[in-house]
Design a protein around this motif. Structure first.
Motif, PDB file in Angstrom:
ATOM      1  N   GLU A 204     -12.929  -9.008  -8.095  1.00  0.00           N
ATOM      2  CA  GLU A 204     -11.944  -9.996  -8.578  1.00  0.00           C
ATOM      3  C   GLU A 204     -10.988  -8.930  -9.355  1.00  0.00           C
ATOM      4  O   GLU A 204      -9.675  -9.140  -9.313  1.00  0.00           O
ATOM      5  N   ILE A 205     -11.485  -8.297 -10.293  1.00  0.00           N
ATOM      6  CA  ILE A 205     -10.665  -7.366 -11.319  1.00  0.00           C
ATOM      7  C   ILE A 205     -10.023  -6.240 -10.367  1.00  0.00           C
ATOM      8  O   ILE A 205      -8.575  -5.961 -10.596  1.00  0.00           O
ATOM      9  N   GLY A 206     -10.442  -5.831  -9.364  1.00  0.00           N
ATOM     10  CA  GLY A 206      -9.957  -4.545  -8.586  1.00  0.00           C
ATOM     11  C   GLY A 206      -8.743  -5.095  -7.825  1.00  0.00           C
ATOM     12  O   GLY A 206      -7.884  -4.320  -7.535  1.00  0.00           O
ATOM     13  N   SER A 272     -15.009   7.932  -8.551  1.00  0.00           N
ATOM     14  CA  SER A 272     -14.209   6.522  -8.477  1.00  0.00           C
ATOM     15  C   SER A 272     -13.528   6.740  -9.983  1.00  0.00           C
ATOM     16  O   SER A 272     -12.382   6.226 -10.088  1.00  0.00           O
ATOM     17  N   ILE A 273     -14.023   6.988 -10.969  1.00  0.00           N
ATOM     18  CA  ILE A 273     -13.448   7.132 -12.359  1.00  0.00           C
ATOM     19  C   ILE A 273     -12.207   8.069 -12.498  1.00  0.00           C
ATOM     20  O   ILE A 273     -11.063   7.586 -12.782  1.00  0.00           O
ATOM     21  N   VAL A 289      -6.664   1.239  -6.809  1.00  0.00           N
ATOM     22  CA  VAL A 289      -7.746   0.310  -7.523  1.00  0.00           C
ATOM     23  C   VAL A 289      -8.436  -0.685  -6.494  1.00  0.00           C
ATOM     24  O   VAL A 289      -9.668  -0.786  -6.661  1.00  0.00           O
ATOM     25  N   GLU A 290      -7.968  -1.300  -5.886  1.00  0.00           N
ATOM     26  CA  GLU A 290      -8.532  -2.487  -4.791  1.00  0.00           C
ATOM     27  C   GLU A 290      -9.518  -1.460  -3.936  1.00  0.00           C
ATOM     28  O   GLU A 290     -10.605  -1.933  -3.653  1.00  0.00           O
ATOM     29  N   THR A 291      -9.046  -0.343  -3.296  1.00  0.00           N
ATOM     30  CA  THR A 291      -9.764   0.240  -2.419  1.00  0.00           C
ATOM     31  C   THR A 291     -10.873   1.134  -3.179  1.00  0.00           C
ATOM     32  O   THR A 291     -12.068   1.100  -2.578  1.00  0.00           O
ATOM     33  N   VAL A 292     -10.711   1.791  -4.285  1.00  0.00           N
ATOM     34  CA  VAL A 292     -11.827   2.266  -4.931  1.00  0.00           C
ATOM     35  C   VAL A 292     -12.824   1.198  -5.496  1.00  0.00           C
ATOM     36  O   VAL A 292     -14.074   1.525  -5.227  1.00  0.00           O
TER      37      VAL A 292
END
Length: 316
Positions: A204-206, A272-273, A289-292
């Motif tokens: 949801e956040i990504g 990821s970070i 961000v969405e892909t990660v």
């Protein structure tokens, strides 16, 4: 698949292995050669997969009904709004998927339908915004947290499906012994439920954390609500918490799975970070961000059971 393998490993390590070690004659020696193996009952595992897949498909259909007016106003490019497919057709498809799910549930065990009903009830409440739409839509965080609860009910269907598969096909005494070892199984399942719930929040956040110039009119984003930096920090913290959940869960199974997943997922966590920080410093596209976030969901779930199990199966 990871849910199936992880739950199967829990049953094996907490119930089946102790029983076999005591040489109880009534229990068939299913895994006497490879005690850490989980039997793959494909003709029942595939229907379980289809049932779960269709739950997510039904969620997309209910969203089309729920958000129709808003999408018509702000997202006229969507298929329903463009007239490519109608809500009436989607409704019929949705009903067809429910019928298919019920048929496949009988392949596994009809009792699983009771848990499927819980998913449908919660899905209905979600489609009606819990009958507090005006209040809920003004509070996006509560909105998101309440909607992701459905992941808990979907996970429950997976877990109960696996329990019925094992009971019906392998251990005549498993149902009776489950009560004795229920606490051990319950404690081991908490990380799985928590991981799936938090992964829903990550998704949801990504998908709603974007660069300033990528914000879409009429679409609420977490980068706007929280600020890009805070949204990225929350995502990174969720990654860390989920990492701990995975290793905590696998600590209830076998040491080799625990050690393998801890190392692999730690590398993925660091990468990821790194991309989260890169997104902030270089003002990259929100697609990063969405892909990660999507890749993190896949790998954190796989490391919970699927990945280490098959790696060690290949080694053997």
């Amino acid at each position: 698949m990871s849910g199936y393998i992880y739950t199967g490993l829990l049953y094996n390590s907490k119930i089946i292995k102790p029983i076999l070690s005591k040489e109880i004659n009534r229990v068939p020696l299913l895994w006497d050669k490879e005690i850490d193996k989980v039997p793959m009952i494909w003709y029942k595992l595939l229907p379980l997969f289809i049932i779960i897949f269709m739950f997510f498909f039904q969620l997309r259909i209910t969203d089309e009904f729920k958000d129709y007016e808003e999408d018509l106003k702000y997202r006229s490019y969507r298929p329903v709004q463009r007239g490519i497919i109608s809500l009436k057709v989607l409704g019929k498809i949705g009903i067809a998927t429910v019928i298919i799910q019920i048929i496949f549930a009988h392949v596994i065990n009809p009792k699983i339908i009771y848990y499927m009903i819980l998913v449908w009830i919660y899905m209905f409440l979600m489609s009606k915004e819990f009958f507090i739409k005006k209040w809920l839509t003004k509070r996006i965080l509560i909105y998101a947290l309440s909607h992701v609860v459905i992941m808990i009910f979907i996970t429950l269907v997976i877990v109960k499906g696996i329990e019925y598969i094992l009971q019906d096909h392998f251990l005549e005494t498993l149902y009776l012994l489950l009560e004795k070892y229920e606490k051990n199984i319950f404690v081991g399942l908490i990380p799985l439920f928590a991981l799936n719930y938090l992964n829903g929040i990550v998704l949801e956040i990504g998908r709603k954390t974007r660069r300033a110039d990528e914000k879409e009119h009429g679409v609420q984003t977490y980068s706007k609500l929280l600020g890009r930096k805070k949204a990225v920090v929350i995502l990174s913290l969720l990654f860390i918490i989920e990492y701990l959940l995975v290793i905590l869960g696998l600590a209830h199974t076998y040491e080799k799975y625990f050690l393998f997943s801890r190392l692999i997922l730690l590398v993925i966590l660091i990468v990821s970070i790194y991309f989260m920080v890169k997104f902030l410093k270089k003002d990259l596209s929100g697609k990063i961000v969405e892909t990660v976030s999507g890749l993190w969901i896949i790998f954190s779930s796989m490391c919970m059971g699927f990945l280490p199990y098959f790696v060690f199966s290949l080694i053997k």
